[in-house]
Scaffold this motif. Structure first.
Motif, mmCIF file in Angstrom:
data_model
loop_
_atom_site.group_PDB
_atom_site.id
_atom_site.type_symbol
_atom_site.label_atom_id
_atom_site.label_comp_id
_atom_site.label_asym_id
_atom_site.label_seq_id
_atom_site.Cartn_x
_atom_site.Cartn_y
_atom_site.Cartn_z
ATOM 1 N N VAL A 14 3.742 -9.886 12.954
ATOM 2 C CA VAL A 14 3.657 -9.042 11.370
ATOM 3 C C VAL A 14 5.316 -8.941 10.814
ATOM 4 O O VAL A 14 5.062 -10.038 9.641
ATOM 5 C CB VAL A 14 3.810 -7.575 11.222
ATOM 6 C CG1 VAL A 14 3.679 -6.606 9.827
ATOM 7 C CG2 VAL A 14 2.769 -7.201 12.069
ATOM 8 N N GLU A 53 7.759 6.434 4.353
ATOM 9 C CA GLU A 53 7.025 7.058 6.133
ATOM 10 C C GLU A 53 7.626 6.358 7.512
ATOM 11 O O GLU A 53 7.829 6.398 8.173
ATOM 12 C CB GLU A 53 5.651 7.126 5.489
ATOM 13 C CG GLU A 53 4.977 7.874 4.625
ATOM 14 C CD GLU A 53 3.774 7.406 4.185
ATOM 15 O OE1 GLU A 53 2.240 7.357 4.941
ATOM 16 O OE2 GLU A 53 3.711 7.257 3.448
ATOM 17 N N GLY A 92 5.018 3.065 1.015
ATOM 18 C CA GLY A 92 6.797 2.020 0.125
ATOM 19 C C GLY A 92 7.085 2.107 -0.558
ATOM 20 O O GLY A 92 6.537 1.652 -1.441
ATOM 21 N N ILE A 93 8.334 1.395 -0.240
ATOM 22 C CA ILE A 93 9.059 0.512 -1.354
ATOM 23 C C ILE A 93 7.837 -0.937 -1.564
ATOM 24 O O ILE A 93 8.485 -0.668 -3.186
ATOM 25 C CB ILE A 93 10.651 -0.370 0.166
ATOM 26 C CG1 ILE A 93 10.656 0.430 0.546
ATOM 27 C CG2 ILE A 93 10.460 -1.348 -1.409
ATOM 28 C CD1 ILE A 93 12.227 0.058 1.355
ATOM 29 N N VAL A 125 16.263 3.984 3.533
ATOM 30 C CA VAL A 125 15.029 4.310 2.356
ATOM 31 C C VAL A 125 14.248 5.145 2.538
ATOM 32 O O VAL A 125 13.782 4.935 3.622
ATOM 33 C CB VAL A 125 14.606 2.650 1.893
ATOM 34 C CG1 VAL A 125 13.995 3.256 0.345
ATOM 35 C CG2 VAL A 125 15.858 1.938 1.023
ATOM 36 N N GLY A 142 5.941 -4.686 6.782
ATOM 37 C CA GLY A 142 6.879 -4.835 8.472
ATOM 38 C C GLY A 142 6.501 -4.041 8.847
ATOM 39 O O GLY A 142 5.854 -2.869 8.176
ATOM 40 N N TYR A 162 11.956 -4.214 16.334
ATOM 41 C CA TYR A 162 12.194 -4.716 15.313
ATOM 42 C C TYR A 162 13.832 -5.073 14.916
ATOM 43 O O TYR A 162 13.204 -6.143 14.190
ATOM 44 C CB TYR A 162 12.175 -3.224 14.397
ATOM 45 C CG TYR A 162 12.294 -2.988 13.513
ATOM 46 C CD1 TYR A 162 11.158 -3.168 12.836
ATOM 47 C CD2 TYR A 162 13.747 -2.225 12.841
ATOM 48 C CE1 TYR A 162 11.313 -3.459 11.340
ATOM 49 C CE2 TYR A 162 13.962 -2.653 11.552
ATOM 50 C CZ TYR A 162 12.625 -2.671 10.352
ATOM 51 O OH TYR A 162 13.107 -2.628 9.060
ATOM 52 N N SER A 171 -2.434 -6.205 1.738
ATOM 53 C CA SER A 171 -2.004 -5.253 2.712
ATOM 54 C C SER A 171 -3.349 -4.808 3.426
ATOM 55 O O SER A 171 -4.324 -5.749 2.989
ATOM 56 C CB SER A 171 -1.335 -3.956 2.407
ATOM 57 O OG SER A 171 -2.153 -3.188 2.570
ATOM 58 N N SER A 219 0.415 -1.186 -0.354
ATOM 59 C CA SER A 219 -0.052 0.403 -0.182
ATOM 60 C C SER A 219 0.923 1.398 0.448
ATOM 61 O O SER A 219 0.273 2.471 -0.555
ATOM 62 C CB SER A 219 -0.828 0.379 1.261
ATOM 63 O OG SER A 219 0.035 0.156 2.166
HETATM 64 N N1 LIG Z 1 12.726 2.285 4.793
HETATM 65 C C1 LIG Z 1 13.565 2.093 5.356
HETATM 66 O O1 LIG Z 1 14.541 3.206 5.269
HETATM 67 C C2 LIG Z 1 13.754 0.167 5.704
HETATM 68 C C3 LIG Z 1 14.748 0.141 5.888
HETATM 69 C C4 LIG Z 1 15.052 -1.048 6.411
HETATM 70 C C5 LIG Z 1 14.442 -2.454 6.424
HETATM 71 N N2 LIG Z 1 12.721 -1.948 5.843
HETATM 72 C C6 LIG Z 1 11.875 -2.771 5.525
HETATM 73 O O2 LIG Z 1 11.945 -2.741 3.995
HETATM 74 C C7 LIG Z 1 10.293 -3.268 4.102
HETATM 75 C C8 LIG Z 1 9.910 -2.233 3.829
HETATM 76 O O3 LIG Z 1 9.390 -1.052 4.088
HETATM 77 P P1 LIG Z 1 8.649 0.450 4.096
HETATM 78 O O4 LIG Z 1 10.146 1.469 4.504
HETATM 79 O O5 LIG Z 1 8.596 0.385 2.465
HETATM 80 O O6 LIG Z 1 7.798 0.278 5.361
HETATM 81 P P2 LIG Z 1 6.262 1.062 5.355
HETATM 82 O O7 LIG Z 1 6.620 2.277 3.798
HETATM 83 O O8 LIG Z 1 5.917 1.405 6.257
HETATM 84 O O9 LIG Z 1 5.343 -0.179 4.383
HETATM 85 C C9 LIG Z 1 5.384 -0.967 4.713
HETATM 86 C C10 LIG Z 1 4.447 -1.436 4.097
HETATM 87 O O10 LIG Z 1 3.588 -3.146 5.423
HETATM 88 C C11 LIG Z 1 2.680 -3.054 5.481
HETATM 89 N N3 LIG Z 1 1.825 -3.564 6.230
HETATM 90 C C12 LIG Z 1 2.638 -3.491 7.524
HETATM 91 N N4 LIG Z 1 1.783 -3.862 8.326
HETATM 92 C C13 LIG Z 1 0.920 -5.219 8.251
HETATM 93 C C14 LIG Z 1 0.462 -6.533 8.009
HETATM 94 N N5 LIG Z 1 0.325 -6.596 9.658
HETATM 95 N N6 LIG Z 1 -0.287 -6.177 7.295
HETATM 96 C C15 LIG Z 1 -0.546 -6.468 6.481
HETATM 97 N N7 LIG Z 1 0.351 -5.213 5.433
HETATM 98 C C16 LIG Z 1 1.135 -4.370 6.774
HETATM 99 C C17 LIG Z 1 1.492 -1.849 4.924
HETATM 100 O O11 LIG Z 1 0.605 -1.490 4.423
HETATM 101 P P3 LIG Z 1 -0.600 -1.400 5.674
HETATM 102 O O12 LIG Z 1 -0.063 -0.106 6.769
HETATM 103 O O13 LIG Z 1 -1.548 -0.559 4.382
HETATM 104 O O14 LIG Z 1 -1.735 -2.529 5.932
HETATM 105 C C18 LIG Z 1 2.633 -1.225 3.978
HETATM 106 O O15 LIG Z 1 2.075 -1.284 3.031
HETATM 107 C C19 LIG Z 1 9.074 -2.832 5.346
HETATM 108 O O16 LIG Z 1 9.765 -4.657 6.027
HETATM 109 C C20 LIG Z 1 11.349 -2.691 6.152
HETATM 110 O O17 LIG Z 1 10.617 -3.266 7.327
HETATM 111 C C21 LIG Z 1 12.665 -0.268 5.138
#
Ligand SMILES: NC(=O)c1ccc[n+]([C@@H]2O[C@H](COP(=O)([O-])OP(=O)(O)OC[C@H]3O[C@@H](n4cnc5c(N)ncnc54)[C@H](OP(=O)(O)O)[C@@H]3O)[C@@H](O)[C@H]2O)c1
Length: 229
Positions: free
Chosen positions: A106, A184, A14-15, A181, A85, A148, A35, A12
């Motif tokens: 999660v 949000e 981010g990545i 990255v 995540g 986390y 999602s 929904s």
């Molecule tokens: N951004 C960074 O710097 C970074 C660094 C290291 C690792 N990561 C990892 O990369 C991945 C993507 O990160 P992002 O930064 O794009 O995060 P984000 O913007 O918070 O997006 C997270 C996504 O996960 C979904 N999600 C969260 N809880 C959920 C649940 N209970 N059931 C189903 N879907 C769920 C959210 O959708 P809904 O809320 O709509 O359900 C959203 O689409 C994550 O695993 C994160 O840990 C990110």
């Protein structure tokens, strides 16, 4: 085979959203976007006829069954990207049992159960788990992220164990440990920090990796990072 059925979890924003948009550019691919926010995904992917959106909650006790119902309609799954995540940022002693449970539900248990549901539809397939450098052994660690980052470390370990159990099959699993990255989630964890990579740029790598790298690796934990905050 150029046409693939691809499941993206956490689509929904981010990545994950960028990953879906990039796969969807190829009209031969069929993408299943998952999602908790159906309306947001439908709006985001309205222009793509090859994207289907479904509501799931990784923290739900029924996640395996919910995914089996969605996957039942598919002939096969070629790529599964476990990208969803959740991040709790709190000093260690302030973490509640619920905070820790949510992180593990999660980031670990939900991922394992989606994978159980997906494996039933896999013959030749690549599963890519999205972890964090915070969960990579020996990497820099941050205060406030013990729920986390330990859950992301468990995801790395799951990758190695799954790969061992499925090594005689054509189902491969690898894990990417991302650095910073601009999304949000990052803004919530490190307010004001500017990451050197956009969601689109990171998604570009993940899409390419998922399409090709299972030919060369299985059960690998790979840091993908220009920087950490
Ligand atoms: N951004 C960074 O710097 C970074 C660094 C290291 C690792 N990561 C990892 O990369 C991945 C993507 O990160 P992002 O930064 O794009 O995060 P984000 O913007 O918070 O997006 C997270 C996504 O996960 C979904 N999600 C969260 N809880 C959920 C649940 N209970 N059931 C189903 N879907 C769920 C959210 O959708 P809904 O809320 O709509 O359900 C959203 O689409 C994550 O695993 C994160 O840990 C990110």
């Amino acid at each position: 085979m150029t046409s693939k059925t691809i499941v993206v979890v956490g689509a929904s924003r981010g990545i994950g959203k960028s990953i879906v948009e990039q796969f969807a550019q190829n009209p031969d691919h069929r993408i299943i976007a998952l999602s908790r926010n159906l309306d947001k995904m439908r709006m985001a992917f309205a222009e793509f006829e090859n994207v289907e959106c479904h509501l799931i909650d990784l923290a739900s006790d029924t996640i395996k069954n919910d995914c089996e119902i969605i996957f039942d309609k598919l002939n096969s799954i070629d790529i599964l990207i476990n990208n969803a995540g959740t991040l709790v940022n709190k000093p260690f002693t302030e973490l509640t049992r619920e905070d820790i449970q949510l992180s593990y539900n999660v980031n670990v248990i939900g991922v394992m159960q989606i994978t159980q549901a997906a494996v039933a539809k896999m013959d030749h397939a690549h599963i890519v788990n999205i972890s964090s450098v915070g969960g990579f052994q020996g990497s820099v660690k941050f205060p406030g992220l013990s729920a986390y980052s330990t859950s992301k470390a468990a995801l790395c370990s799951f990758t190695e164990l799954f790969a061992e159990e499925y090594k005689e099959t054509n189902i491969k699993m690898n894990c990417l440990c991302l650095g910073a990255v601009q999304t949000e989630m990052l803004e919530e964890a490190f307010p004001g920090y500017q990451a050197p990579l956009s969601a689109d740029k990171m998604a570009e790598y993940i899409v390419r990796f998922s399409l090709t790298e299972d030919q060369w690796m299985n059960g690998k934990i790979i840091p993908v990072s220009l920087s950490t905050p």
